[in-house]
Design a protein around this motif. Structure first.
Motif, PDB file in Angstrom:
ATOM      1  N   ASP A 196       8.243  -7.133  -4.407  1.00  0.00           N
ATOM      2  CA  ASP A 196       7.284  -7.824  -5.266  1.00  0.00           C
ATOM      3  C   ASP A 196       7.508  -9.338  -5.232  1.00  0.00           C
ATOM      4  O   ASP A 196       8.642  -9.795  -5.174  1.00  0.00           O
ATOM      5  CB  ASP A 196       7.440  -7.378  -6.729  1.00  0.00           C
ATOM      6  N   THR A 198       6.082  -3.774 -18.973  1.00  0.00           N
ATOM      7  CA  THR A 198       7.317  -3.240 -18.403  1.00  0.00           C
ATOM      8  C   THR A 198       7.247  -3.183 -16.887  1.00  0.00           C
ATOM      9  O   THR A 198       6.456  -2.426 -16.330  1.00  0.00           O
ATOM     10  CB  THR A 198       7.582  -1.820 -18.947  1.00  0.00           C
ATOM     11  N   TRP A 199       8.070  -3.954 -16.220  1.00  0.00           N
ATOM     12  CA  TRP A 199       8.128  -3.894 -14.753  1.00  0.00           C
ATOM     13  C   TRP A 199       9.241  -2.961 -14.315  1.00  0.00           C
ATOM     14  O   TRP A 199      10.390  -3.107 -14.763  1.00  0.00           O
ATOM     15  CB  TRP A 199       8.379  -5.280 -14.140  1.00  0.00           C
ATOM     16  N   TRP A 200       8.901  -2.052 -13.442  1.00  0.00           N
ATOM     17  CA  TRP A 200       9.907  -1.188 -12.802  1.00  0.00           C
ATOM     18  C   TRP A 200       9.252  -0.425 -11.675  1.00  0.00           C
ATOM     19  O   TRP A 200       8.083  -0.642 -11.382  1.00  0.00           O
ATOM     20  CB  TRP A 200      10.578  -0.268 -13.828  1.00  0.00           C
ATOM     21  N   LEU A 244       5.216 -11.410 -12.723  1.00  0.00           N
ATOM     22  CA  LEU A 244       5.135 -10.605 -11.512  1.00  0.00           C
ATOM     23  C   LEU A 244       3.808 -10.862 -10.810  1.00  0.00           C
ATOM     24  O   LEU A 244       2.763 -10.948 -11.462  1.00  0.00           O
ATOM     25  CB  LEU A 244       5.246  -9.116 -11.857  1.00  0.00           C
ATOM     26  N   THR A 280       9.446   3.378  -8.957  1.00  0.00           N
ATOM     27  CA  THR A 280       9.981   4.719  -8.699  1.00  0.00           C
ATOM     28  C   THR A 280      11.471   4.606  -8.363  1.00  0.00           C
ATOM     29  O   THR A 280      12.301   5.391  -8.826  1.00  0.00           O
ATOM     30  CB  THR A 280       9.231   5.361  -7.514  1.00  0.00           C
ATOM     31  N   THR A 294       7.227   8.430  -2.734  1.00  0.00           N
ATOM     32  CA  THR A 294       6.463   7.229  -3.011  1.00  0.00           C
ATOM     33  C   THR A 294       6.133   6.531  -1.701  1.00  0.00           C
ATOM     34  O   THR A 294       6.839   6.704  -0.707  1.00  0.00           O
ATOM     35  CB  THR A 294       7.226   6.293  -3.980  1.00  0.00           C
ATOM     36  N   SER A 301       2.566  -1.566 -21.377  1.00  0.00           N
ATOM     37  CA  SER A 301       1.785  -1.646 -20.145  1.00  0.00           C
ATOM     38  C   SER A 301       2.714  -1.424 -18.967  1.00  0.00           C
ATOM     39  O   SER A 301       3.856  -1.886 -18.975  1.00  0.00           O
ATOM     40  CB  SER A 301       1.137  -3.031 -20.072  1.00  0.00           C
ATOM     41  N   GLY A 322      -2.642   1.201 -10.288  1.00  0.00           N
ATOM     42  CA  GLY A 322      -1.235   1.462 -10.593  1.00  0.00           C
ATOM     43  C   GLY A 322      -0.592   2.478  -9.675  1.00  0.00           C
ATOM     44  O   GLY A 322       0.566   2.838  -9.865  1.00  0.00           O
ATOM     45  N   GLU A 347       1.265  -2.343 -12.814  1.00  0.00           N
ATOM     46  CA  GLU A 347       0.805  -3.483 -12.022  1.00  0.00           C
ATOM     47  C   GLU A 347       0.796  -4.698 -12.943  1.00  0.00           C
ATOM     48  O   GLU A 347       0.948  -4.556 -14.155  1.00  0.00           O
ATOM     49  CB  GLU A 347      -0.596  -3.216 -11.467  1.00  0.00           C
ATOM     50  N   ALA A 354      12.849  -5.787  -4.019  1.00  0.00           N
ATOM     51  CA  ALA A 354      11.895  -4.906  -4.691  1.00  0.00           C
ATOM     52  C   ALA A 354      10.550  -4.827  -3.971  1.00  0.00           C
ATOM     53  O   ALA A 354       9.787  -3.896  -4.182  1.00  0.00           O
ATOM     54  CB  ALA A 354      11.678  -5.392  -6.126  1.00  0.00           C
ATOM     55  N   ILE A 380       6.455   8.497 -11.474  1.00  0.00           N
ATOM     56  CA  ILE A 380       7.767   8.230 -12.079  1.00  0.00           C
ATOM     57  C   ILE A 380       7.623   7.945 -13.584  1.00  0.00           C
ATOM     58  O   ILE A 380       8.485   8.297 -14.376  1.00  0.00           O
ATOM     59  CB  ILE A 380       8.512   7.075 -11.362  1.00  0.00           C
ATOM     60  N   THR A 381       6.522   7.318 -13.985  1.00  0.00           N
ATOM     61  CA  THR A 381       6.359   7.004 -15.406  1.00  0.00           C
ATOM     62  C   THR A 381       6.340   8.291 -16.237  1.00  0.00           C
ATOM     63  O   THR A 381       6.924   8.348 -17.323  1.00  0.00           O
ATOM     64  CB  THR A 381       5.086   6.170 -15.633  1.00  0.00           C
TER      65      THR A 381
HETATM   66  C1  7RM Z   1       6.493   2.268 -12.754  1.00  0.00           C
HETATM   67  C2  7RM Z   1       5.736   2.174 -11.463  1.00  0.00           C
HETATM   68  C3  7RM Z   1       6.037   0.116  -8.535  1.00  0.00           C
HETATM   69  C4  7RM Z   1       5.280  -1.156  -8.261  1.00  0.00           C
HETATM   70  C5  7RM Z   1       6.118  -2.403  -8.412  1.00  0.00           C
HETATM   71  C6  7RM Z   1       5.070  -3.433  -8.779  1.00  0.00           C
HETATM   72  C7  7RM Z   1       4.092  -2.665  -9.631  1.00  0.00           C
HETATM   73  C8  7RM Z   1       4.839  -1.829 -11.895  1.00  0.00           C
HETATM   74  C9  7RM Z   1       4.532  -3.602 -13.139  1.00  0.00           C
HETATM   75  C10 7RM Z   1       4.195  -3.916 -11.799  1.00  0.00           C
HETATM   76  C11 7RM Z   1       3.706  -6.091 -12.423  1.00  0.00           C
HETATM   77  C12 7RM Z   1       4.412  -4.632 -14.124  1.00  0.00           C
HETATM   78  N1  7RM Z   1       6.390   2.612 -10.357  1.00  0.00           N
HETATM   79  N2  7RM Z   1       4.387  -2.796 -11.072  1.00  0.00           N
HETATM   80  N3  7RM Z   1       4.914  -2.304 -13.161  1.00  0.00           N
HETATM   81  N4  7RM Z   1       3.781  -5.160 -11.451  1.00  0.00           N
HETATM   82  N5  7RM Z   1       3.991  -5.858 -13.717  1.00  0.00           N
HETATM   83  N6  7RM Z   1       4.690  -4.422 -15.420  1.00  0.00           N
HETATM   84  O1  7RM Z   1       4.617   1.738 -11.454  1.00  0.00           O
HETATM   85  O2  7RM Z   1       6.830   2.932  -7.954  1.00  0.00           O
HETATM   86  O3  7RM Z   1       4.654   3.548  -8.796  1.00  0.00           O
HETATM   87  O4  7RM Z   1       5.178   1.223  -8.534  1.00  0.00           O
HETATM   88  O5  7RM Z   1       4.236  -1.296  -9.232  1.00  0.00           O
HETATM   89  O6  7RM Z   1       4.429  -3.884  -7.628  1.00  0.00           O
HETATM   90  O7  7RM Z   1       6.803  -2.678  -7.214  1.00  0.00           O
HETATM   91  S1  7RM Z   1       5.763   2.640  -8.866  1.00  0.00           S
END
Ligand code: 7RM
Length: 652
Positions: free
Chosen positions: A505, A418-420, A517, A422, A269, A391, A529, A394, A503, A316-317
Motif C-alpha cells: 500500500d 481500520t487499516w489491515w 492510506l 488478510t 487472497t 470502516s 473492498g 479500502e 504491505a 478475513i474481516t
Molecule cells: C481487512 C482487509 C487488504 C487491503 C490493504 C489495503 C486495503 C483495508 C483499509 C485499506 C485504506 C483502510 N483485508 N485496506 N483497509 N485501505 N484504509 N482502512 O480488507 O486483505 O482483503 O485487503 O485493503 O489496500 O492492503 S484484505
C-alpha cells in the motif's frame, strides 16, 4: 509513486483540515482515554503483547517464549497450549454466561434465530464429533463454502476445536475458484449448503460445489446445510445432510489443547499473479491479536454492546471480527445473511433499530452506496443506539466519512477507520476511539504494539509526505507463510525493503504524523473492498477461446473504489460479445471479478520489451491526458484506443 493519480490523492488529503476529538461523554465510559497503552508498548512491545495474551486469552499451558523472530518467520507464545474454541465458547459458559446471546441471526427473508453461547457450544461440540466421524483429524484441512448463516461459525469453531485448519471460500466465488482452493489446500471435507438467500432469490451453492468437487480428488465427504430449500442432488456415500449428521452426533467433545503455533486456518487472497495465496494463520498469536484489537478498537463493553460487522465470513474481516475476536471477548452480535437493499434500501438501518446495535463496522463502498440512496432511508429509523462506527477494506474518502458521521452517527459517534490485511490477521492502524483525535479519511496511527513506517523507494524512512507502508517488527497475528510456497512468501512481503514487511500500500504522513492510506501500489485492484489481481482477471479472459490477449486495470470508481476495466484483443477472425466475456470471468472466478467494461482493441500498448503499459491504460480508462508515452513501441495504439473509448456508449 510517480503516478499523477497518487499525487492528486495526496493533494486532496492535504486539504482535509477537520478534526474531531473524543467527546467528554464518550471519554467517560471508554476503556482507554489516554496514551498509556502506547507508552507501555513503546517501552517493550513483546512484553506488551504478553500482557494482552495473559489477560485476554485462557491458556492450558503457559508459553515459555513470547516471540521467536527469524526473519521472515515469527512464532508467538512458544510452548503455550490453548484451544481457540474453548476460548470462544466454553470459558464463557463456565463463567455463567451461557444464556448470553452470541448471535442474533437475521436471514434475508426475515426469519430470525437467537443463539446463546450455550447453544453455540452445544452445536460446535456436536459438529466437532461429526467431523471426527468423517475421518477429519488434527492437521487436516476442511473447506467451508457457506452463506452467511450461523453454521459457518459453527463449522469454523468445530475445526478449531479438533485442530483441523479451515479454508473458507466466499460463497460468491465460482466452482472453478472453489476447486482451485480445495486442490491447493488438499482438503478432505467440504461443508456447503443447498443454497443461500440473496436479493430475494436462492443462489444454488450446492450446484457450484458439485461442479467443483468433480475435480477435487482429495474431498472424501461433503456436508450440506439446508438453507435455501432448493432442489439438490446428493451423491450417496459422499454427500450428507448436516441435520442428519447432527441428530446422530455425540453431544460432548472436549476441547483439546493445541500448540500455540498450530495452523488455525488458511485464507486465500489475491496477489499480483494469477494464483491466489493461501495465507496461513496460527492459534495463540492470532487469537491474542484479534481479541485485543476487537476489545480496544471497538471499545467493547460486552455486557452492554451489540456489535455488528457486516462482512461475510468468507473474508478475513468475517474471520477476525465476526467469529474469533468477538466470540473470544464474549460479545453479542448481529449476523445478517443478505444484501442491504432487500426488501428495501433501509434494511441495514431497520436491523440497527431492531437489535439496538451499538457498534457498526462496515466498508466504504457500502457507505458510498448508502450515500447514493439518500438520507431518507436512515432517517426513517431510530439509530440512537449507535455509539461507535467503523470502516474497513479500502481508503475512506473524507466526504463518505463525513456522511457516515452525520447521517448514521448523528454527529456523535467516533469513527474508527481500520487499516489491515488478510496477512496481518487483525487491525494494525486505527484510532482508539476514546483517545485519538480523528481526521476524516485518516486511519490515524499504528495501534499500541504495532510498528508502522512509511519509506521511500530506497527504503529510507519518510517522516512527512508519501511513500510505501511498511511494518517494522513482528506482531502476534501476522501470517506464518503462504501455504506450500515459502519462496513467494519471502519474495512478496520481505524482499522489497530489507528487514521490513512490505504491505503493498501507498501511504502518506502529514505534519502531525497522521497516516493516510492511498491504496495499492501493485497490480492488485480493490473493488468494493475485495482484492482481485489484474492478472487473475486477465488469465480468466484469455482462457476464452476467442481472446488472444487481455490487459486489465482498476480505474477509480465513485462507488466501488475501483472498477475493473479490461482491454481485449480477439483472435483474428473471431468475434465475441462483451457480455459473454463478462460472464466467462464470472464462471472462472466469481461475479465480483466481472469487468465493468470491456474495450476491444486490435493492439495493446506495449513497451519495446513487450510489457503492457497498464499505467497508460488506467489513464485512458479514467479519461486523463497521457503522460510520458516515449517508451511505447507504437504510440498510435493508445491514440486509437482513446478514440474508440470516446466513441463508445457510456456505461453509467
Ligand atoms: C481487512 C482487509 C487488504 C487491503 C490493504 C489495503 C486495503 C483495508 C483499509 C485499506 C485504506 C483502510 N483485508 N485496506 N483497509 N485501505 N484504509 N482502512 O480488507 O486483505 O482483503 O485487503 O485493503 O489496500 O492492503 S484484505
Amino acid at each position: 509513486m510517480a503516478d499523477n493519480e497518487e499525487h492528486d490523492a495526496i493533494d486532496d488529503l492535504l486539504l482535509e483540515q477537520r478534526k474531531f476529538a473524543p467527546t467528554d461523554s464518550f471519554k467517560k465510559q471508554t476503556l482507554i482515554a489516554g496514551t498509556h497503552l502506547y507508552d507501555e508498548a513503546n517501552q517493550d512491545y513483546e512484553a506488551f503483547w504478553a500482557r494482552q495474551a495473559d489477560e485476554l486469552v485462557s491458556w492450558d499451558t503457559k508459553w515459555n517464549r513470547i516471540c521467536e523472530w527469524e526473519l521472515p518467520y515469527s512464532k508467538w507464545f512458544v510452548g503455550g497450549r490453548l484451544n481457540v474454541s474453548y476460548n470462544c465458547l466454553d470459558r464463557h459458559v463456565l463463567a455463567g454466561k451461557g444464556d448470553k446471546v452470541a448471535f442474533y441471526f437475521e436471514g434475508e427473508p426475515g426469519d430470525t434465530r437467537t443463539i446463546t453461547y450455550s447453544d453455540l457450544l452445544g452445536e460446535v461440540q456436536k459438529f466437532s464429533n461429526v467431523l471426527k466421524s468423517l475421518g477429519v483429524v488434527k492437521g487436516d484441512r476442511v473447506n467451508i463454502y457457506l452463506p452467511m448463516i450461523p453454521e459457518a461459525a459453527v463449522a469454523m469453531l468445530a475445526c478449531a476445536r479438533i485442530g483441523a485448519a479451515h479454508s473458507v471460500v466466499f460463497g460468491g466465488f465460482s466452482a472453478q475458484a472453489l476447486a482451485d482452493r480445495i486442490n491447493d489446500a488438499e482438503a478432505k471435507v467440504l461443508i456447503t449448503a443447498d443454497g443461500g438467500w440473496r436479493r430475494g432469490d436462492v443462489f444454488p451453492l450446492k450446484q457450484q460445489a458439485d461442479e467443483a468437487v468433480a475435480t477435487t480428488p482429495t474431498i472424501e465427504h461433503v456436508v450440506v446445510v439446508r438453507r435455501g430449500n432448493n432442489a439438490v442432488t446428493m451423491k450417496p456415500g459422499r454427500d450428507h445432510w448436516y441435520h442428519d449428521l447432527m441428530v446422530a452426533a455425540d453431544p460432548v467433545c472436549v476441547a483439546e489443547p493445541m500448540d500455540s503455533e498450530q495452523l488455525l486456518f488458511l485464507l486465500y487472497t489475491s496477489g499480483t499473479t494469477g494464483k491466489p495465496k493461501g495465507i496461513m494463520h496460527t492459534t495463540g498469536g492470532y487469537l491474542t491479536h484479534v481479541s485485543y484489537t476487537h476489545k480496544y478498537v471497538f471499545d467493547l463493553h460486552p455486557e452492554k454492546d451489540i456489535f455488528w460487522c457486516t462482512a461475510d465470513v468468507g473474508w478475513i474481516t468475517g474471520h477476525s471480527y465476526i467469529v474469533y475476536g468477538p466470540l473470544a471477548n464474549g460479545a453479542t452480535q448481529v449476523m445478517y445473511e443478505g444484501v442491504p437493499n432487500f426488501p428495501a434500501n433501509d434494511r441495514m438501518w431497520q436491523i440497527i433499530e431492531k437489535y439496538k446495535v451499538t457498534i457498526f463496522y462496515t466498508a466504504p463502498t457500502a457507505i458510498r452506496t448508502y450515500m447514493k440512496w439518500g438520507t431518507e432511508a436512515p432517517g426513517k429509523h431510530d439509530l440512537s443506539s449507535l455509539r461507535l462506527l467503523g470502516s474497513v477494506g479500502e481508503p475512506i474518502n473524507p466526504e463518505a466519512w463525513m456522511w457516515y458521521r452525520e447521517h448514521i452517527g448523528s454527529n456523535k459517534c467516533p469513527i474508527v477507520d481500520t487499516w489491515w490485511q488478510t496477512e496481518t490477521g487483525g487491525i494494525m492502524i486505527s484510532p482508539l476511539p476514546g483517545a485519538t483525535t480523528l481526521k476524516p479519511g485518516s486511519a490515524t496511527f499504528a495501534l499500541p504494539g504495532i510498528g508502522a513506517e512509511v519509506v521511500d523507494d530506497a527504503g529510507v524512512t519518510v517522516l512527512k509526505g508519501g511513500g510505501y507502508l511498511t511494518l517494522t517488527h513482528p506482531w502476534p497475528g501476522m501470517l506464518r507463510g503462504i501455504w506450500g510456497d515459502a519462496e513467494r512468501y519471502q519474495e512478496t512481503y520481505w524482499s522489497r525493503f530489507a528487514g521490513r514487511y512490505f504491505a503493498g500500500d501507498g501511504a502518506k504522513l502529514d505534519d502531525e504524523g497522521y497516516l493516510w492510506l492511498l491504496g495499492r501500489v501493485d497490480d492488485v485492484m480493490n473493488v468494493s473492498g475485495h482484492r482481485i489481481s489484474t492478472t487473475e482477471v486477465e488469465s480468466a479472459l484469455v482462457s476464452h477461446p476467442s481472446v488472444a490477449e487481455a490487459a486489465v486495470v482498476g480505474a477509480n470508481d465513485s462507488t466501488t473504489g475501483q472498477a475493473i476495466i479490461a482491454y481485449v484483443t480477439l483472435v483474428t477472425g473471431k468475434e465475441v460479445d462483451e457480455q459473454v466475456l463478462r460472464n466467462h470471468v464470472a464462471t472462472e472466478i466469481g461475479a465480483i471479478a466481472k469487468p465493468k467494461t470491456i474495450y476491444f482493441t486490435p493492439d495493446l500498448p506495449k513497451t519495446r520489451s513487450g510489457k503492457i503499459m497498464r499505467r497508460l491504460l488506467r489513464d485512458v480508462a479514467e479519461g486523463r491526458n497521457l503522460g510520458d508515452t516515449t517508451t511505447l513501441a507504437d504510440a498510435n495504439v493508445v491514440l486509437e484506443l482513446q478514440k474508440r473509448i470516446a466513441d463508445a456508449p457510456s456505461e453509467d
